[in-house]
Write a protein that holds these residues in place. Structure first.
Motif, short mmCIF file in Angstrom:
data_model
loop_
_atom_site.label_atom_id
_atom_site.label_comp_id
_atom_site.label_asym_id
_atom_site.label_seq_id
_atom_site.Cartn_x
_atom_site.Cartn_y
_atom_site.Cartn_z
N SER C 64 -0.71 7.81 -4.89
CA SER C 64 -1.48 7.97 -3.65
C SER C 64 -0.99 6.98 -2.62
N PHE C 65 -0.86 7.44 -1.38
CA PHE C 65 -0.36 6.55 -0.33
C PHE C 65 -1.56 6.05 0.47
N LEU C 66 -1.86 4.75 0.33
CA LEU C 66 -3.07 4.19 0.90
C LEU C 66 -2.95 3.98 2.40
N ILE C 77 8.91 -4.25 -2.90
CA ILE C 77 8.67 -3.38 -4.05
C ILE C 77 8.85 -4.23 -5.31
N GLU C 78 7.79 -4.37 -6.10
CA GLU C 78 7.88 -5.18 -7.31
C GLU C 78 7.62 -4.33 -8.53
N SER C 79 8.54 -4.35 -9.50
CA SER C 79 8.38 -3.50 -10.66
C SER C 79 8.58 -4.27 -11.96
N ASN C 109 0.92 1.19 -2.06
CA ASN C 109 0.64 2.06 -3.21
C ASN C 109 1.25 1.45 -4.46
N ASP C 110 0.88 2.04 -5.58
CA ASP C 110 1.48 1.63 -6.84
C ASP C 110 1.76 2.90 -7.65
N ALA C 111 2.51 2.77 -8.72
CA ALA C 111 2.84 3.95 -9.50
C ALA C 111 3.38 3.57 -10.87
#
Lengths: 172, 172, 172, 172, 172, 172
Positions: C64-66, C77-79, C109-111
């Motif tokens: 979802s794009f907040l 971007i942190e993964s 957002n996150d994923a």
């Protein structure tokens, strides 16, 4: 065994680019990094014309950006080989930009990029010499020694007191 | 009137990139110009985090490329502000690369990029100071003076004999 | 035979990007597809740091794009890897954006992206385990089972009534 | 006041792309993130054909990648609007790939992307309805309710026990 | 030995593109060169669908640009094979653009691109025939002879007086 | 009122490009569409140097591709204005490629691109004349009339029997 010699002219490369939206910052100035990238491609082609082999960038001397280049301007990048040292190739590149609607042409910056030519095993290999043909080429050829000393000092591979050519600048 | 101060840490920027085919030469080495471009973006973000304004690159100090970076490798670019001078911002950037399948990580190069912050009319404008918080940051802060003198001399805007800090290197 | 174990931290990847004109729509908002692309690269690098092998994306959970991300903003971007299942690797990625001139930082957002590691024949191959080191990592690790059931149900490879963990959500 | 109605067909979009080296990993498989990016562009165009206004991506449902797409293959992306809810537009997209020399065509994945249409102030605005014209379009139209509940639950904006349509799946 | 035959329809390719900032000039019109590039990709895919082999562009007939395409517009490119001659494949491509907010669709240009199919040694190789299935396809098929004569004359490979089909245009 | 006149030389533009993986097909040949794109940029710059205004491409004459250009080769694109007609500008462009390791330079193709200069309202506007300075420039200048007739006939805007210059080719 005779060694191959080329003229500076044989290594000349001219690139023309237009400044596009993706390469500018929010004030519509071309990013410095994009210019550095274009100069690297132009000088790599010049070095390749000399060596007729793959080349890798080993150093870039200090670059100052004199005038910001604007969105839509036409950028001209001219490069050539100035001198070679066994396996390394010093190149010189100048950047000009032009705003066509206002007919203004302005100088942006210049730089020295140094390359090493690689053989098929990826090892540094001997390159042809360049022979200066006029006064300006001779001046660039002669100055290469001093620039090389400064490069080695900054990279920590030469002691300042050994750099005879440079020392003269500071001690009179 | 009190002046704004930031820590070096507030300006840190980390970029990670992968080396793609279009950015390599025929030996599958990443072009030096692409690295210079990435370093410019990282340092411009660091300078922007300090200034909270648009910034333009005014100079890049000499860059030496220690190890060629290979196609498919992961490149990490870390930058931060080291010191500011009225309207100009010196930043430092380090580049590392990693080949994941062989688990080898290697240092590629480092560089100093200098920026100027611009106001809404595109004119240079005063920037916050950075305050070193540890020994390494202090060392970078102190060294900035000497690097600045060298930059001015190379750009032809300072006479070598006026560069007191640098002179000491050559005359003992 | 003992199995290799890594920490979550060893898989962390930070990417920083700037929103450029070509990646925005006519309202100057970054396209969702570009964010999905950046998140895929960051998580693929995290998965590669775990597996030390090539990896392929096998699924992306609902995203979802907040908040819309604006032209010129800096995107972080942190993964990291959250858990592994034999040959598959679940990763988590969070996206933040920052408008430097106004000093506003906002969550985007996150994923969860899932990868499979491949051997030299392109076949799925066993990967090291990750070991959570703190409460937050443990929570992500534990939640991975439930997310995996939902993925399999949506992909039509598990019957809802077999998904014990999920069922509890709907039947109280 | 009568409301505008469009057919699903009016929103259909077909994109064809070729897999280029820069979009693949070291095994010559197209990156999942690139597919997600292409699907976003195709569905944004479908949503734009419905709304005749700028649209922004608000969510992407889970995507599973069935078959890796290889370098040089031709990718076909087909998208259309399935249903609208006041200001939001659900779209469906299917991806096929084809290897021309071997004449093999294979299904890659499908997905649901949801958009919101924006007025000239960037605020969500009412969109036309779509009217299904055949059985398959009707099925997609009817399924949209259930997919919407799942989206809201996963995004934490609906409690599972309120999702009547979904609940039936788990409790028999 | 029987020869392979395909329908025109089997070679149809539809591409959809959006006009992005980097592809426009300072008046926000899409550059003609970008359209020529897209048309080349679409027709190369059509030729590839016919030949099931790699193809190279051998010529492009005169292209006139009827209407400028604006930034943000959606461009549709439709191509198909019209006729083949031993190893060469003539394709036809039409370009339309659409401005979604104003609901205006306009014709931009059309063109004929000719390809040669190559075998695994990079040598031209025989290709299947296409069989026209309707009046329009037949008209394109028949016109191919005249277009081929004009191509050969312009390229200096046929004398005007030998071009019987064309001659009739000028001498009545 | 006297009219502005420029020399052909003032409009010359040289571009140098390298063939990168993303621009080639599966046989490592540069796509024809990419060459057409580069030629359009070079000729647009030449036309812009003449007009000092934005220009749009209105037509490209037939282009034949003589030799495939290979991955890694250096491409040189040289363009200039040949003649102007009120608001339109005919330009000529030649493309050469060079394989540096084998020291082979080969001719690829040439083309005529025609542009129209636009005023600040986007309407066609009068442009300066070019004056040929040598035999070759004069020949290009003289041939422009015949090429213009052919363009108008092919575009369906002139009847073949009115094209006096062309007719002579077919009727002897």
């Amino acid at each position: 065994m005779s060694e191959e010699v080329k003229t500076v002219k044989e290594t000349c490369t001219i690139m023309t680019e237009m400044v596009l939206p993706n390469d500018t910052n929010t004030l519509n100035n071309l990013r410095g990094g994009k210019i550095l990238h274009w100069m690297d491609i132009a000088t790599a082609i010049s070095a390749g014309k000399l060596a007729n082999r793959p080349v890798v960038t080993v150093s870039v001397d200090q670059v100052s950006f004199l005038n910001p280049i604007k969105l839509g301007d036409v950028v001209t990048i001219e490069s050539k080989v100035t001198r070679t040292f066994n396996t390394s190739i010093e190149t010189y590149v100048e950047v000009w930009a032009e705003n066509l609607p206002t007919r203004t042409k302005y100088r942006c910056n210049d730089a020295y990029y140094t390359f090493v030519a690689l053989d098929s095993n990826g090892k540094p290999t001997r390159v042809p010499r360049v022979e200066p043909q006029n006064e300006e080429e001779q001046k660039q050829f002669d100055g290469a020694l001093k620039r090389r000393q400064l490069r080695l000092i900054i990279a920590g591979r030469m002691k300042p007191e050994e750099a005879e050519e440079l020392k003269a600048l500071f001690v009179q």
